[in-house]
Enzyme design. Structure first.
Site, PDB file in Angstrom:
ATOM      1  N   ARG A 484      -9.282 -17.365   0.738  1.00 23.66           N
ATOM      2  CA  ARG A 484     -10.124 -16.291   0.208  1.00 23.66           C
ATOM      3  C   ARG A 484     -10.011 -16.156  -1.309  1.00 23.66           C
ATOM      4  O   ARG A 484     -10.985 -15.800  -1.970  1.00 23.66           O
ATOM      5  CB  ARG A 484      -9.758 -14.967   0.875  1.00 23.66           C
ATOM      6  CG  ARG A 484     -10.225 -14.934   2.298  1.00 23.66           C
ATOM      7  CD  ARG A 484      -9.928 -13.606   2.948  1.00 23.66           C
ATOM      8  NE  ARG A 484     -10.487 -13.608   4.291  1.00 23.66           N
ATOM      9  CZ  ARG A 484     -10.413 -12.596   5.125  1.00 23.66           C
ATOM     10  NH1 ARG A 484      -9.803 -11.483   4.771  1.00 23.66           N
ATOM     11  NH2 ARG A 484     -10.946 -12.662   6.325  1.00 23.66           N
ATOM     12  N   HIS A 591      -7.562  -6.403   0.303  1.00 20.17           N
ATOM     13  CA  HIS A 591      -6.228  -6.329   0.923  1.00 20.17           C
ATOM     14  C   HIS A 591      -5.192  -6.399  -0.188  1.00 20.17           C
ATOM     15  O   HIS A 591      -5.283  -7.255  -1.072  1.00 20.17           O
ATOM     16  CB  HIS A 591      -6.035  -7.508   1.881  1.00 20.17           C
ATOM     17  CG  HIS A 591      -4.796  -7.421   2.725  1.00 20.17           C
ATOM     18  ND1 HIS A 591      -4.817  -7.105   4.065  1.00 20.17           N
ATOM     19  CD2 HIS A 591      -3.493  -7.591   2.409  1.00 20.17           C
ATOM     20  CE1 HIS A 591      -3.584  -7.104   4.546  1.00 20.17           C
ATOM     21  NE2 HIS A 591      -2.755  -7.400   3.557  1.00 20.17           N
ATOM     22  N   GLU A 620      -0.243  -3.088   6.346  1.00 14.73           N
ATOM     23  CA  GLU A 620      -0.551  -3.386   4.940  1.00 14.73           C
ATOM     24  C   GLU A 620       0.329  -2.628   3.954  1.00 14.73           C
ATOM     25  O   GLU A 620       0.390  -2.987   2.778  1.00 14.73           O
ATOM     26  CB  GLU A 620      -2.036  -3.115   4.670  1.00 14.73           C
ATOM     27  CG  GLU A 620      -2.538  -3.824   3.438  1.00 14.73           C
ATOM     28  CD  GLU A 620      -4.033  -3.677   3.222  1.00 14.73           C
ATOM     29  OE1 GLU A 620      -4.770  -3.442   4.196  1.00 14.73           O
ATOM     30  OE2 GLU A 620      -4.448  -3.797   2.058  1.00 14.73           O
TER      31      GLU A 620
HETATM   32  P1  ADP Z   1      -2.887  -0.920   8.642  1.00 14.37           P
HETATM   33  O1  ADP Z   1      -3.826  -2.079   8.800  1.00 14.37           O
HETATM   34  O2  ADP Z   1      -1.607  -1.325   8.069  1.00 14.37           O
HETATM   35  O3  ADP Z   1      -2.803  -0.116   9.884  1.00 14.37           O
HETATM   36  P2  ADP Z   1      -4.933   0.786   7.487  1.00 14.37           P
HETATM   37  O4  ADP Z   1      -5.324   0.916   6.069  1.00 14.37           O
HETATM   38  O5  ADP Z   1      -5.889   0.180   8.421  1.00 14.37           O
HETATM   39  O6  ADP Z   1      -3.533   0.016   7.505  1.00 14.37           O
HETATM   40  O7  ADP Z   1      -4.575   2.213   8.082  1.00 14.37           O
HETATM   41  C1  ADP Z   1      -3.769   3.099   7.397  1.00 14.37           C
HETATM   42  C2  ADP Z   1      -4.121   4.509   7.813  1.00 14.37           C
HETATM   43  O8  ADP Z   1      -3.176   5.406   7.233  1.00 14.37           O
HETATM   44  C3  ADP Z   1      -5.493   4.963   7.318  1.00 14.37           C
HETATM   45  O9  ADP Z   1      -6.214   5.490   8.408  1.00 14.37           O
HETATM   46  C4  ADP Z   1      -5.173   6.016   6.278  1.00 14.37           C
HETATM   47  O10 ADP Z   1      -6.139   7.032   6.194  1.00 14.37           O
HETATM   48  C5  ADP Z   1      -3.860   6.563   6.775  1.00 14.37           C
HETATM   49  N1  ADP Z   1      -3.046   7.200   5.727  1.00 14.37           N
HETATM   50  C6  ADP Z   1      -2.886   6.784   4.447  1.00 14.37           C
HETATM   51  N2  ADP Z   1      -2.071   7.623   3.765  1.00 14.37           N
HETATM   52  C7  ADP Z   1      -1.701   8.601   4.648  1.00 14.37           C
HETATM   53  C8  ADP Z   1      -0.869   9.756   4.543  1.00 14.37           C
HETATM   54  N3  ADP Z   1      -0.296  10.109   3.387  1.00 14.37           N
HETATM   55  N4  ADP Z   1      -0.715  10.526   5.644  1.00 14.37           N
HETATM   56  C9  ADP Z   1      -1.332  10.199   6.812  1.00 14.37           C
HETATM   57  N5  ADP Z   1      -2.141   9.140   6.949  1.00 14.37           N
HETATM   58  C10 ADP Z   1      -2.315   8.338   5.895  1.00 14.37           C
END
Ligand code: ADP
Length: 654
Positions: A484, A591, A620
């Site tokens: 990518r 990403h 991530e």
């Molecule tokens: P992964 O693929 O690692 O699961 P994602 O980005 O798909 O990561 O999902 C991460 C989730 O965590 C998202 O839905 C985001 O809104 C949520 N998130 C991020 N920061 C916080 C926080 N401070 N408190 C609660 N949820 C959070």
């Protein structure tokens, strides 16, 4: 998501959520009717404002996230009495909260001053804009309605988190968080999951859900070509960079030798080859042990997901940047299928999920992470104590421009000039919270640009097997099956940083595109199309003779099945069966490879190389797995495998 993520995002969004033929989409939100009963209560309030309406039902549309959102609004002389959502291409799940809450709030308050739903801002704004249009059509004053105060809704659809004690707290409701929560719960722990947005799913929900794993059963009919053999030989020829790498390489060398001696003509693949290829694609910056943990758990995790209700098609392909035919997909080509199954099973297993609940900081006692302070859905700060541990699963920081600019060491410009196709929740919160309790950060400078961010608004196929990429001059410019980062850099060098993916009807059908979806995309200008390549070129605005030559040369290369002038090795079908399609794309931030350092148990490591007691992380938010470049289709398995591992280990931390 991965996360989108892996497959072509807009293709998936349209596949899973768009409507066609003027009919309501099967998977789009069903027609939503705001509670009529509330209208009477508010008539008096509406009567106070200037002017009345001309009674009747009016229709309007406004641009949402994926295209126009149509709705109709019914007015009495004094009030907005009903809002009905019509046709739209918004993504089920992401937009649900907006469709559920906004029309009701407008009718209840007789106001257009209703706040957008977090995580569904574009959909919310589209609803508000289209209703404003209807208000104007009905002779009302939309500006005045924007100023009408909105009463706080005492009832929140979701439970409101209060101070609590639990075994395991999971922060973040994407793929990693839901997987951690389910696995911790299945191991017997009581679990609370907090998600700061109004909907679960994160990037996994938004993406195609491509899931890479070696899978002898599903790969058994894929032929091994000379081009693929040369790809194996090339990676095996790389000099040793560490003891772990040398050991892994020796294992793959042995497997490769045995494979060749066996006379097998079907695709070579093993968890070790998947690991070695991923390490190579990340320029040997990834942690070999973590990558091996990942690739040796992918098939088990895929089967665990199957046991928990996720369906997979029999066919595996190569999602963009995946480098090998091992990307699995759900029947809808959608990560939303994975999220739905995880949510259902987690809830049934007793996990308590709180939306609109943002973790602010970790609680540490006696050197052990034992909870977090969370702002709940009412805006109140509460504390969740977690006796066995906290799993951080907050995703990356693609949606945080300041953090991108601060850490980037890969791209000339990663600031405002680039959009992101990530969840708005990807703001790096977990990295900040982790750092505050001493976590070590690794690989923070490596940020992935997804080459396939749709410009025209649609997409057909994010798989590289049977498509070609061309620029505005109608010429190919890169091996489509490349990494990518290579693809993104190549696109950034093209005219207007833009390219097209050209495919034919055969490929569209193979990717599950129905005539309705294709018709919708073509009619709405989301993809260019043509009965012939020349007609397609004309509609795209690229030179027809150049595109015809490009397609002809591509078809020759497919038949030859050998590496071509760009070094492409992945070939499947020619582009010959009209109509032909070509959506346009430009890179977006997709990403962030860096994050909290973890070990193979999902435990977070501090800046002195020690495990931080009670602190786990997955997905991530972690770093060190993908090196400089994440392989397409490795993000969803990363989130889900390590989520499962971290959740189970947190549950066992008694
Ligand atoms: P992964 O693929 O690692 O699961 P994602 O980005 O798909 O990561 O999902 C991460 C989730 O965590 C998202 O839905 C985001 O809104 C949520 N998130 C991020 N920061 C916080 C926080 N401070 N408190 C609660 N949820 C959070």
């Amino acid at each position: 998501m991965k996360k989108m993520a892996a497959i072509l995002l807009s293709a998936t969004l349209l596949l899973s959520a768009c409507s066609g033929n003027g009919e309501t989409a099967t998977t789009a939100a069903p027609e939503t009717t705001a509670a009529e009963t509330t209208a009477a209560e508010t008539t008096a309030k509406a009567a106070e404002k200037d002017g009345a309406y001309t009674p009747g039902t009016y229709t309007a549309s406004a641009q949402g996230n994926n295209g126009p959102v149509e709705l109709s609004v019914t007015f009495s002389e004094e009030a907005i009495t009903e809002i009905t959502i019509g046709e739209h291409a918004e993504t089920t799940g992401i937009s649900d909260a907006a469709f559920d809450k906004i029309p009701g709030a407008i009718v209840k308050n007789q106001s257009l001053g209703v706040d957008a739903v977090s995580g569904a801002t574009y959909t919310s704004n589209a609803i508000l804009e289209a209703v404003a249009d209807c208000v104007t059509q009905a002779g009302g004053d939309a500006e005045a309605l924007r100023a009408v105060p909105v009463e706080e809704d005492g009832e929140t659809a979701n439970a409101v988190l209060e101070d609590a004690e639990v075994d395991v707290l999971v922060i973040g409701g994407g793929g990693a968080g839901l997987s951690a929560a389910l696995s911790a719960s299945q191991e017997g722990a009581s679990v609370i999951l907090v998600e700061k947005l109004s909907a679960l799913g994160g990037n996994t929900f938004r993406c195609g859900g491509a899931f890479n794993t070696a899978d002898p059963e599903r790969q058994k009919d894929i032929p091994m070509t000379d081009a693929l053999s040369s790809a194996v030989e090339k990676v095996l020829a790389h000099e040793n960079v560490s003891e772990e790498h040398a050991k892994l390489k020796a294992e793959v060398q042995k497997q490769w030798g045995e494979y060749k001696a066996s006379g097998n003509t079907m695709l070579f693949d093993t968890p070790e080859w998947h690991a070695l290829q991923s390490i190579d694609a990340g320029d040997y910056e990834g942690n070999v042990e973590l990558v091996r943990t990942l690739t040796s758990n992918t098939l088990d995790t895929l089967n665990w997901l199957t046991d928990n209700g996720v369906e997979w098609t029999d066919q595996v392909s190569t999602v963009v940047g995946a480098l090998w035919n091992r990307s699995h997909q759900t029947p809808n080509n959608s990560g939303a299928d994975i999220i739905a199954a995880l949510e259902k099973n987690a809830t049934e297993s007793g996990v308590k999920i709180y939306l609109d609940s943002k973790a602010e900081e970790l609680v540490v006692e006696d050197g052990k992470v034992c909870g977090a302070v969370v702002t709940n859905a009412d805006g109140k700060k509460v504390t969740v104590k977690a006796a066995r541990g906290v799993v951080m699963a907050t995703g990356g920081f693609s949606a945080n421009v300041e953090m991108r600019v601060k850490y980037n060491k890969q791209w000339e410009d990663i600031g405002e000039s680039l959009t992101t196709n990530n969840t708005p929740g990807a703001t790096g919160d977990g990295i900040v919270m982790g750092e505050a309790v001493g976590a070590n950060l690794v690989g923070m400078g490596w940020i992935q640009l997804m080459p396939l961010n749709s410009v025209s608004g649609g997409g057909i196929s994010g798989y590289v097997n049977s498509s070609l990429y061309c620029n505005k001059e109608g010429k190919r410019f890169v091996a489509e099956d490349q990494r990518r980062d290579v693809l993104a850099a190549a696109v950034l060098a093209q005219t207007d940083k833009l390219f097209y993916i050209v495919c034919d009807q055969k490929e569209a059908e193979l990717r599950g595109m129905t005539p309705e979806v294709l018709g919708y995309m073509v009619q709405n200008g989301l993809v260019y199309s043509g009965e012939t390549i020349a007609e397609l070129a004309e509609n795209m605005g690229v030179p027809a003779d150049a595109l015809e030559q490009t397609v002809a040369e591509f078809n020759e290369a497919v038949k030859a099945g050998k590496p071509d002038e760009f070094g492409r090795t992945t070939w499947e079908n020619t582009i010959e069966v009209g109509p032909f399609y070509a959506p346009s794309f430009s890179p977006a931030v997709h990403h962030t490879m860096g994050g909290l350092e973890i070990n193979g148990n999902g435990e977070v490591i501090d800046t002195h190389g020690q495990v931080i007691a009670g602190f786990y992380a997955a997905g991530e938010v972690t770093g060190g797995i993908h090196g400089t470049n994440r392989v397409g289709g490795n993000a969803v398995p990363d989130a889900l495998c390590f989520g499962k591992i971290a959740g189970a280990n947190a549950a066992a931390n008694k």
